[in-house]
Design a protein around this motif. Structure first.
Motif, PDB file in Angstrom:
ATOM      1  N   ARG A  96      -0.852   2.868  -7.448  1.00 61.09           N
ATOM      2  CA  ARG A  96      -1.836   3.958  -7.437  1.00 61.09           C
ATOM      3  C   ARG A  96      -3.253   3.458  -7.177  1.00 61.09           C
ATOM      4  NH1 ARG A  96       0.236   7.696 -12.564  1.00 61.09           N
ATOM      5  NH2 ARG A  96       2.370   8.024 -11.793  1.00 61.09           N
ATOM      6  N   SER A  97      -3.381   2.207  -6.807  1.00 62.27           N
ATOM      7  CA  SER A  97      -4.707   1.653  -6.557  1.00 62.27           C
ATOM      8  C   SER A  97      -5.262   2.081  -5.194  1.00 62.27           C
ATOM      9  CB  SER A  97      -4.656   0.125  -6.621  1.00 62.27           C
ATOM     10  OG  SER A  97      -3.899  -0.400  -5.535  1.00 62.27           O
ATOM     11  N   GLY A  98      -4.376   2.519  -4.309  1.00 64.76           N
ATOM     12  CA  GLY A  98      -4.812   2.904  -2.973  1.00 64.76           C
ATOM     13  C   GLY A  98      -4.936   1.745  -2.011  1.00 64.76           C
TER      14      GLY A  98
ATOM     15  N   LYS B 273       0.832  -1.202   0.000  1.00 66.25           N
ATOM     16  CA  LYS B 273       0.000   0.000   0.000  1.00 66.25           C
ATOM     17  C   LYS B 273       0.866   1.250   0.000  1.00 66.25           C
ATOM     18  CE  LYS B 273      -3.938   2.063   2.418  1.00 66.25           C
ATOM     19  NZ  LYS B 273      -4.907   1.894   3.543  1.00 66.25           N
TER      20      LYS B 273
END
Length: 219
Positions: A111-113, A105
């Motif tokens: 960049r997916s969160g 994370k």
């Protein structure tokens, strides 16, 4: 009288033996209960100790728990097995440039969160260190169920839960097949330079066995 004395000594010896065995069993059970640490959750951080060592160890943080990944440990993925260094070396290009795995994370390239998902079997040493013995990594746990409403035979994908016969709605599904063993994929959603549209070749399907099945009607 002699015989009775011998029996008394034998009885005392037997009682002491039983007590010793019970004490040993209790100690082993207590040690096992204290040492076993199953851990699962979102991957927060992953580090690699020595980028020059193919079998290097490192650390992983899952659910706030720091776990040591010892040298020579092989990490299990759904249809793959990698060393920690290979996990970093085979990451997307943007992650390699930052020295990141792309599964944590905290990774800048992610960049997916959200981080990936890890299931670890570990042991806690007397010093308090938690050391992994078995590690299974997943890119995510999302699942989609629905009706196939469109198949693009030219670009090699299909859509779920869209408008029947329409290629402009619904969820696009592509098989992660970087070696093009089961599919040939191009077009929509494919990143430049990707292998057969694979978003992450580390999480490939099994190239040697059929891991996907298709049927139309009964049976």
């Amino acid at each position: 009288m002699k015989r009775r004395g011998n029996n008394t000594r034998f009885t005392r010896w037997s009682v002491l033996l039983v007590i010793s065995l019970v004490a040993c069993l209790w100690a082993v059970t207590a040690q096992a209960a204290r040492s076993g640490v199953p851990i699962l959750g979102e991957i927060e951080r992953i580090t690699l100790d020595n980028p020059a060592d193919h079998y290097s160890g490192g650390t992983i943080v899952v659910g706030g728990q720091i776990v040591i990944l010892p040298r020579n440990l092989l990490l299990d993925l759904p249809a793959n097995r990698l060393t920690l260094k290979q996990l970093f070396d085979q990451a997307p290009a943007a992650c390699i440039a930052n020295g990141e795995s792309g599964l944590a994370k905290a990774d800048v390239c992610n960049r997916s969160g959200a981080g990936g998902f890890a299931i670890l079997s570990a042991n806690k040493s007397d010093a308090g260190n938690v050391i992994a013995g078995d590690v299974f990594l997943q890119k995510g746990q999302e699942s989609v169920t629905g009706t196939v409403t469109f198949i693009n035979y030219n670009d090699g994908y299909y859509r779920l839960n869209g408008q029947p016969g329409a290629d402009n709605a619904g969820v696009i599904v592509r098989l992660n097949d970087p070696g093009a063993k089961h599919t040939v994929q191009t077009g929509l959603g494919c990143l430049p330079g990707s292998e057969n549209c694979s978003a992450d070749p580390r999480f490939t399907l099994d190239p040697d066995n059929y891991t996907n099945s298709f049927s139309n009607g009964y049976p």
